[in-house]
Scaffold this active site. Structure first.
Site, PDB file in Angstrom:
ATOM      1  N   LYS A 178      -8.566  -1.851   0.570  1.00 42.39           N
ATOM      2  CA  LYS A 178      -9.381  -2.555   1.465  1.00 42.39           C
ATOM      3  C   LYS A 178     -10.146  -3.851   0.406  1.00 42.39           C
ATOM      4  O   LYS A 178     -10.384  -3.653  -0.658  1.00 42.39           O
ATOM      5  CB  LYS A 178     -10.570  -1.702   1.957  1.00 42.39           C
ATOM      6  CG  LYS A 178     -10.316  -0.952   3.195  1.00 42.39           C
ATOM      7  CD  LYS A 178     -10.689  -1.862   4.153  1.00 42.39           C
ATOM      8  CE  LYS A 178      -9.832  -1.362   5.291  1.00 42.39           C
ATOM      9  NZ  LYS A 178      -8.393  -1.613   5.779  1.00 42.39           N
TER      10      LYS A 178
ATOM     11  N   GLU B 174       0.872  -1.383  -0.064  1.00 41.32           N
ATOM     12  CA  GLU B 174       0.238  -0.059   0.144  1.00 41.32           C
ATOM     13  C   GLU B 174       0.914   1.269   0.062  1.00 41.32           C
ATOM     14  O   GLU B 174       1.842   1.420   0.813  1.00 41.32           O
ATOM     15  CB  GLU B 174      -0.921  -0.052   1.274  1.00 41.32           C
ATOM     16  CG  GLU B 174      -1.901   1.063   1.312  1.00 41.32           C
ATOM     17  CD  GLU B 174      -2.665   1.245   2.610  1.00 41.32           C
ATOM     18  OE1 GLU B 174      -4.008   0.906   2.270  1.00 41.32           O
ATOM     19  OE2 GLU B 174      -2.249   1.549   3.727  1.00 41.32           O
TER      20      GLU B 174
END
Length: 305
Positions: free
Chosen positions: A196, A180
C-alpha cells in the site's frame, strides 16, 4: 524478478490439469492439490491461477459473477521445472511495440470515474468502510495477433516484476506482472507482504507519507486478522512499513507472518486470505460489496493470484 538479474521458472511436461467453475469444484481442486503436493516427486510442481471471482464466491453474501468464459481456478502439475537466469539491462527499457494496438473500450471516462470516487468517499464518511480499492478496466485491440510469449518477455524486461506469470491456453494467454507477494509457506510458517503506497521512483518522501502509512496499516491489520483464522494464537507478527523500489516506482509494504495450525492447508489458506485485502480494502466484505456495486465489470484474473 526485481533487480538486475532474475530467475525464470519454466514448467516442463504437464501431466495433469485441474480447473473449477463453481466454489464446490474449487474446494475439491484445492484439496486435491494439497493432498498431492505432499507426494510430489523431486522437481514436480503445481502452478496456475485463482480468479478474483473465486474470492467473491467464498465471502458471505450473494455476489453476482460477471466472468466471461474463464474458470474460477486452473492449475497444472509439471514433472519438472527449468530455471533460467536472466540479466536485465542497466537502464530501464521501454516495451517495444510488438504489434500496434489501440484502446477500444474503457469502463469509465474521467467524469464517471470521478463520480464513483465521490460515491466511495461518501461510503467512507458513513463508516461503511475504511478503505476501498476502486479500479478501471481498459480493453485494447491488436491489429494483428501478438506473440504472447515475446510480449511477456518484453514487458518483464521493462518492469522487472518480483513475481511474473505466463500461461498460454488455446487462443488465450494470461500475462501477470506483480511486485507483491500474496503469500508463501515455508516450514509451517506463512508470510504475506501486502503493498500500500506508491510514488515515483525519485520521490523519497513516500516512507514519511502519513496517508500511505495509514493505508498500509489498515491492510496490515486486515492480514493479521485473516491469518488469525489459520495460524496458532500468539504466533502472528508484523513488520513495516518497508520501502520497495522497482524500475518505475516506489512502494510501501509490510511483512506479516504466522505459524500455521496443523490443519491449515491450501484450501484453508485460500478461504481465509482470498481475495487479497490489498486489492479490496477494509473491512474486506464491506469493501467488496462497494466495489461490486461501483465497478460493473469482472475483475477475473487481473485481481486474482
Amino acid at each position: 524478478m526485481a533487480g538486475r538479474t532474475a530467475t525464470r521458472v519454466i514448467p516442463q511436461k504437464i501431466v495433469e490439469t485441474v480447473e473449477a467453475w463453481t466454489p464446490k469444484e474449487a474446494a475439491e481442486c484445492l484439496a486435491h492439490i494439497e493432498s498431492s503436493r505432499r507426494k510430489l516427486a523431486r522437481g514436480e510442481c503445481w502452478f496456475g491461477f485463482l480468479s478474483y471471482d473465486l474470492g467473491l464466491r467464498q465471502l458471505p453474501g450473494r455476489f453476482k459473477s460477471r466472468r466471461a468464459g474463464l474458470p474460477l481456478l486452473r492449475f497444472h502439475r509439471a514433472r519438472s521445472v527449468k530455471k533460467i537466469r536472466i540479466r536485465h539491462p542497466e537502464k530501464i527499457m521501454t516495451t517495444p511495440p510488438l504489434s500496434s494496438c489501440r484502446l477500444i473500450r474503457r469502463s469509465d471516462d474521467l467524469e464517471s470515474y470521478v463520480k464513483k470516487i465521490r460515491l466511495v468517499q461518501s461510503e467512507l464518511r458513513k463508516g461503511n468502510a475504511y478503505e476501498v480499492n476502486l479500479s478501471q478496466r481498459w480493453d485494447w485491440r491488436f491489429s494483428r495477433r501478438p506473440d504472447a510469449a515475446a510480449l511477456y518477455s518484453a514487458v518483464s524486461r521493462a518492469m522487472r516484476p518480483r513475481y511474473g506469470f505466463f500461461e498460454s491456453a488455446g487462443d488465450a494467454a494470461i500475462l501477470g506482472f506483480s511486485p507483491e507477494l500474496f503469500f508463501s509457506v515455508r516450514a509451517g510458517r506463512i508470510t504475506a507482504e501486502p503493498i500500500k503506497g506508491t510514488a515515483p521512483r525519485r520521490d523519497a518522501r513516500l516512507i514519511h507519507s502519513e496517508k500511505d502509512r495509514a493505508e498500509l496499516l489498515m491492510i496490515t491489520d486486515l492480514f493479521r486478522n485473516d491469518l488469525g483464522r489459520i495460524c496458532d494464537a500468539g504466533s502472528i507478527s508484523a513488520r513495516g512499513p518497508i520501502e520497495m523500489r522497482v524500475p518505475y516506482a516506489r512502494h510501501l509494504y509490510s511483512r506479516v507472518q504466522g505459524k500455521l495450525k496443523k490443519d491449515s492447508g491450501l484450501p484453508e489458506i485460500v478461504a481465509a486470505l482470498f481475495p487479497s485485502g490489498s486489492v479490496t480494502g477494509a473491512p474486506k466484505l464491506s469493501a467488496c460489496r462497494i466495489i461490486a456495486r461501483m465497478e460493473g465489470f469482472a475483475r477475473e484474473e487481473a485481481f486474482g493470484a
